[in-house]
Design a protein around this motif. Structure first.
Motif, PDB file in Angstrom:
ATOM      1  N   LYS A  71       0.610  -1.234   0.242  1.00 12.99           N
ATOM      2  CA  LYS A  71      -0.034  -0.048  -0.115  1.00 12.99           C
ATOM      3  C   LYS A  71       0.823   1.279  -0.110  1.00 12.99           C
ATOM      4  CE  LYS A  71      -4.251   1.673   1.077  1.00 12.99           C
ATOM      5  NZ  LYS A  71      -4.883   1.647  -0.204  1.00 12.99           N
ATOM      6  N   LEU A  72       2.117   1.019   0.516  1.00 16.62           N
ATOM      7  CA  LEU A  72       2.869   2.355   0.749  1.00 16.62           C
ATOM      8  C   LEU A  72       4.017   2.373  -0.368  1.00 16.62           C
ATOM      9  CD1 LEU A  72       3.313   2.464   4.635  1.00 16.62           C
ATOM     10  CD2 LEU A  72       1.749   3.929   3.267  1.00 16.62           C
ATOM     11  N   ASN A  73       3.859   1.460  -1.263  1.00 13.88           N
ATOM     12  CA  ASN A  73       4.766   1.412  -2.420  1.00 13.88           C
ATOM     13  C   ASN A  73       6.487   1.090  -1.963  1.00 13.88           C
ATOM     14  OD1 ASN A  73       2.986   1.492  -4.480  1.00 13.88           O
ATOM     15  ND2 ASN A  73       2.948   3.794  -4.143  1.00 13.88           N
ATOM     16  N   ILE A  74       6.440   0.104  -0.876  1.00 11.68           N
ATOM     17  CA  ILE A  74       7.748  -0.168  -0.262  1.00 11.68           C
ATOM     18  C   ILE A  74       7.898  -1.347  -0.889  1.00 11.68           C
ATOM     19  CG2 ILE A  74       9.022  -0.335   1.757  1.00 11.68           C
ATOM     20  CD1 ILE A  74       7.317   1.530   3.123  1.00 11.68           C
ATOM     21  N   HIS A  75       9.387  -1.668  -1.376  1.00  2.16           N
ATOM     22  CA  HIS A  75       9.592  -3.057  -1.721  1.00  2.16           C
ATOM     23  C   HIS A  75       9.306  -4.161  -0.831  1.00  2.16           C
ATOM     24  CE1 HIS A  75      12.222  -6.006  -3.603  1.00  2.16           C
ATOM     25  NE2 HIS A  75      12.332  -5.176  -4.717  1.00  2.16           N
ATOM     26  N   ALA A  76       8.868  -5.255  -1.481  1.00  2.54           N
ATOM     27  CA  ALA A  76       8.282  -6.484  -0.791  1.00  2.54           C
ATOM     28  C   ALA A  76       9.338  -7.116   0.270  1.00  2.54           C
ATOM     29  CB  ALA A  76       7.655  -7.370  -1.628  1.00  2.54           C
ATOM     30  N   TRP A  77      10.500  -7.098  -0.144  1.00  3.59           N
ATOM     31  CA  TRP A  77      11.618  -7.842   0.809  1.00  3.59           C
ATOM     32  C   TRP A  77      11.626  -7.223   2.089  1.00  3.59           C
ATOM     33  CZ3 TRP A  77      13.222 -12.358   0.358  1.00  3.59           C
ATOM     34  CH2 TRP A  77      13.407 -13.119  -1.042  1.00  3.59           C
ATOM     35  N   PHE A  78      11.164  -6.076   2.270  1.00  6.21           N
ATOM     36  CA  PHE A  78      11.346  -5.510   3.465  1.00  6.21           C
ATOM     37  C   PHE A  78      10.355  -6.241   4.710  1.00  6.21           C
ATOM     38  CE2 PHE A  78      13.169  -1.640   1.596  1.00  6.21           C
ATOM     39  CZ  PHE A  78      14.140  -1.460   2.336  1.00  6.21           C
ATOM     40  N   VAL A  79       9.431  -7.087   4.263  1.00  5.65           N
ATOM     41  CA  VAL A  79       8.933  -8.097   4.857  1.00  5.65           C
ATOM     42  C   VAL A  79       9.670  -8.879   5.831  1.00  5.65           C
ATOM     43  CG1 VAL A  79       8.594 -10.188   3.537  1.00  5.65           C
ATOM     44  CG2 VAL A  79       6.858  -9.521   5.121  1.00  5.65           C
ATOM     45  N   ALA A  80      11.138  -9.109   5.508  1.00  6.80           N
ATOM     46  CA  ALA A  80      12.005  -9.932   6.243  1.00  6.80           C
ATOM     47  C   ALA A  80      12.209  -9.091   7.472  1.00  6.80           C
ATOM     48  CB  ALA A  80      13.120  -9.974   5.620  1.00  6.80           C
ATOM     49  N   LEU A  81      12.095  -7.651   7.779  1.00  3.40           N
ATOM     50  CA  LEU A  81      12.209  -7.129   9.001  1.00  3.40           C
ATOM     51  C   LEU A  81      11.372  -7.607   9.972  1.00  3.40           C
ATOM     52  CD1 LEU A  81      12.468  -3.329   7.448  1.00  3.40           C
ATOM     53  CD2 LEU A  81      14.532  -4.761   8.501  1.00  3.40           C
ATOM     54  N   ILE A  82       9.911  -7.952   9.713  1.00  2.00           N
ATOM     55  CA  ILE A  82       9.225  -8.324  10.581  1.00  2.00           C
ATOM     56  C   ILE A  82       9.202  -9.742  10.971  1.00  2.00           C
ATOM     57  CG2 ILE A  82       7.321  -8.610   9.168  1.00  2.00           C
ATOM     58  CD1 ILE A  82       5.362  -7.604  11.560  1.00  2.00           C
ATOM     59  N   ALA A  83       9.782 -10.454   9.726  1.00  2.29           N
ATOM     60  CA  ALA A  83       9.805 -12.055   9.878  1.00  2.29           C
ATOM     61  C   ALA A  83      10.950 -12.337  10.705  1.00  2.29           C
ATOM     62  CB  ALA A  83      10.040 -12.490   8.340  1.00  2.29           C
ATOM     63  N   PHE A  84      11.990 -11.791  10.502  1.00  2.46           N
ATOM     64  CA  PHE A  84      13.260 -12.119  11.371  1.00  2.46           C
ATOM     65  C   PHE A  84      13.704 -11.141  12.461  1.00  2.46           C
ATOM     66  CE2 PHE A  84      13.664 -13.971   7.056  1.00  2.46           C
ATOM     67  CZ  PHE A  84      13.490 -15.297   7.483  1.00  2.46           C
ATOM     68  N   TYR A  85      12.770 -10.366  12.771  1.00  5.20           N
ATOM     69  CA  TYR A  85      13.316  -9.329  13.920  1.00  5.20           C
ATOM     70  C   TYR A  85      13.165 -10.450  15.388  1.00  5.20           C
ATOM     71  CZ  TYR A  85      12.982  -5.648  17.470  1.00  5.20           C
ATOM     72  OH  TYR A  85      13.039  -4.920  18.246  1.00  5.20           O
ATOM     73  N   PRO A  86      14.503 -10.569  16.022  1.00  5.52           N
ATOM     74  CA  PRO A  86      14.458 -11.454  17.086  1.00  5.52           C
ATOM     75  C   PRO A  86      13.241 -11.559  18.070  1.00  5.52           C
ATOM     76  CG  PRO A  86      16.377 -10.176  16.614  1.00  5.52           C
ATOM     77  CD  PRO A  86      15.553  -9.773  15.925  1.00  5.52           C
ATOM     78  N   ALA A  87      12.841 -10.607  18.410  1.00  5.87           N
ATOM     79  CA  ALA A  87      12.031 -10.517  19.382  1.00  5.87           C
ATOM     80  C   ALA A  87      10.621 -11.239  18.908  1.00  5.87           C
ATOM     81  CB  ALA A  87      11.624  -8.826  20.236  1.00  5.87           C
ATOM     82  N   LEU A  88      10.360 -10.840  17.601  1.00  3.22           N
ATOM     83  CA  LEU A  88       9.030 -11.517  16.966  1.00  3.22           C
ATOM     84  C   LEU A  88       9.178 -12.976  16.939  1.00  3.22           C
ATOM     85  CD1 LEU A  88       7.899  -8.666  14.852  1.00  3.22           C
ATOM     86  CD2 LEU A  88       7.025  -9.273  17.103  1.00  3.22           C
ATOM     87  N   VAL A  89      10.497 -13.432  16.515  1.00  2.00           N
ATOM     88  CA  VAL A  89      10.658 -14.809  16.408  1.00  2.00           C
ATOM     89  C   VAL A  89      10.592 -15.348  17.664  1.00  2.00           C
ATOM     90  CG1 VAL A  89      12.406 -16.399  15.474  1.00  2.00           C
ATOM     91  CG2 VAL A  89      12.031 -14.197  14.204  1.00  2.00           C
ATOM     92  N   TRP A  90      11.035 -14.893  18.707  1.00  2.18           N
ATOM     93  CA  TRP A  90      11.103 -15.770  19.974  1.00  2.18           C
ATOM     94  C   TRP A  90       9.440 -15.397  20.512  1.00  2.18           C
ATOM     95  CZ3 TRP A  90       9.639 -13.589  24.986  1.00  2.18           C
ATOM     96  CH2 TRP A  90       9.708 -14.589  25.901  1.00  2.18           C
ATOM     97  N   GLU A  91       8.907 -14.549  20.317  1.00  2.00           N
ATOM     98  CA  GLU A  91       7.430 -14.452  20.641  1.00  2.00           C
ATOM     99  C   GLU A  91       6.504 -15.471  19.792  1.00  2.00           C
ATOM    100  OE1 GLU A  91       5.683 -12.466  22.590  1.00  2.00           O
ATOM    101  OE2 GLU A  91       7.214 -11.454  23.659  1.00  2.00           O
ATOM    102  N   SER A  92       6.824 -15.878  18.437  1.00  2.00           N
ATOM    103  CA  SER A  92       6.149 -16.819  17.831  1.00  2.00           C
ATOM    104  C   SER A  92       6.250 -18.147  18.387  1.00  2.00           C
ATOM    105  CB  SER A  92       6.629 -16.719  16.377  1.00  2.00           C
ATOM    106  OG  SER A  92       7.872 -17.066  16.116  1.00  2.00           O
ATOM    107  N   ARG A  93       7.348 -18.503  19.196  1.00  2.00           N
ATOM    108  CA  ARG A  93       7.540 -19.678  19.759  1.00  2.00           C
ATOM    109  C   ARG A  93       6.828 -19.709  21.344  1.00  2.00           C
ATOM    110  NH1 ARG A  93      12.230 -21.384  21.205  1.00  2.00           N
ATOM    111  NH2 ARG A  93      11.724 -23.435  20.677  1.00  2.00           N
TER     112      ARG A  93
END
Length: 184
Positions: free
Chosen positions: A113-135
């Motif tokens: 929606k904001l016309n930002i490159h799709a690979w920036f999804v890796a920022l949320i995918a591999f953010y350490p706190a979110l990876v840990w929280e997903s477990r």
């Protein structure tokens, strides 16, 4: 060049694939905190149409009200766990992965929606706190789902979208009351 690599959902799928492999390699066999115990026990009680129990072992650190114990945690996260309570115990821990993948998808839609490159999804995918929280069974990732959904609808700027955005921000507050500060 392969057309799959250029598909708009390829970055999300690539990140999700790596995340799923890592999750399965390090699958948590048990929750690790009392908070997770409370969320899980609330989900079991909700499955049975209850919110209280006379068994003090169900609510370590809960509030005693007359003859029953009540959890002192919000029940918002427990509602998201109810569908997983029909599975054997360790599979309830898959809920964190599913919620994290959903958050990645919503974030990918926001990036688009904001016309930002799709690979920036890796920022949320591999953010350490979110990876840990997903477990875990903690409520932060579930609250983030509603916050990201609220932001996605807020970016539409239509009157019905703003209503849905406010509703999602309100649901985030039901899961984690601190999200009220972010929603403002």
């Amino acid at each position: 060049m392969n057309p799959i690599v250029h598909h708009r959902w390829f970055p999300w799928a690539a990140c999700a694939g790596v995340l799923i492999i890592l999750f399965l390699l390090f699958f948590p066999p048990m929750y690790v905190a009392g908070d997770e115990h409370q969320y899980y026990k609330n989900a079991i009680l909700l499955q049975n149409g209850e919110l209280k129990s006379a068994d003090p072992l169900l609510y370590c650190g809960g509030v005693f009200k007359g003859e029953n114990y009540l959890s002192n945690y919000h029940i918002g996260k427990s509602f998201s766990l109810v569908p997983f309570t029909w599975l054997p115990f360790p599979f309830i821990l898959l809920s964190g992965l599913i919620i994290h993948l959903l958050n990645m998808g919503i974030f990918a839609l926001i990036l688009r929606k904001l016309n930002i490159h799709a690979w920036f999804v890796a920022l949320i995918a591999f953010y350490p706190a979110l990876v840990w929280e997903s477990r875990t069974l903690f409520s932060e990732t579930f609250a983030l789902t509603f916050l990201l959904g609220g932001l996605l609808f807020y970016l539409n700027k239509h009157s019905h979208s703003l209503f849905i955005s406010g509703l999602l921000f309100g649901l985030a507050a039901m899961v984690r009351y601190e999200t009220i500060l972010i929603s403002l």
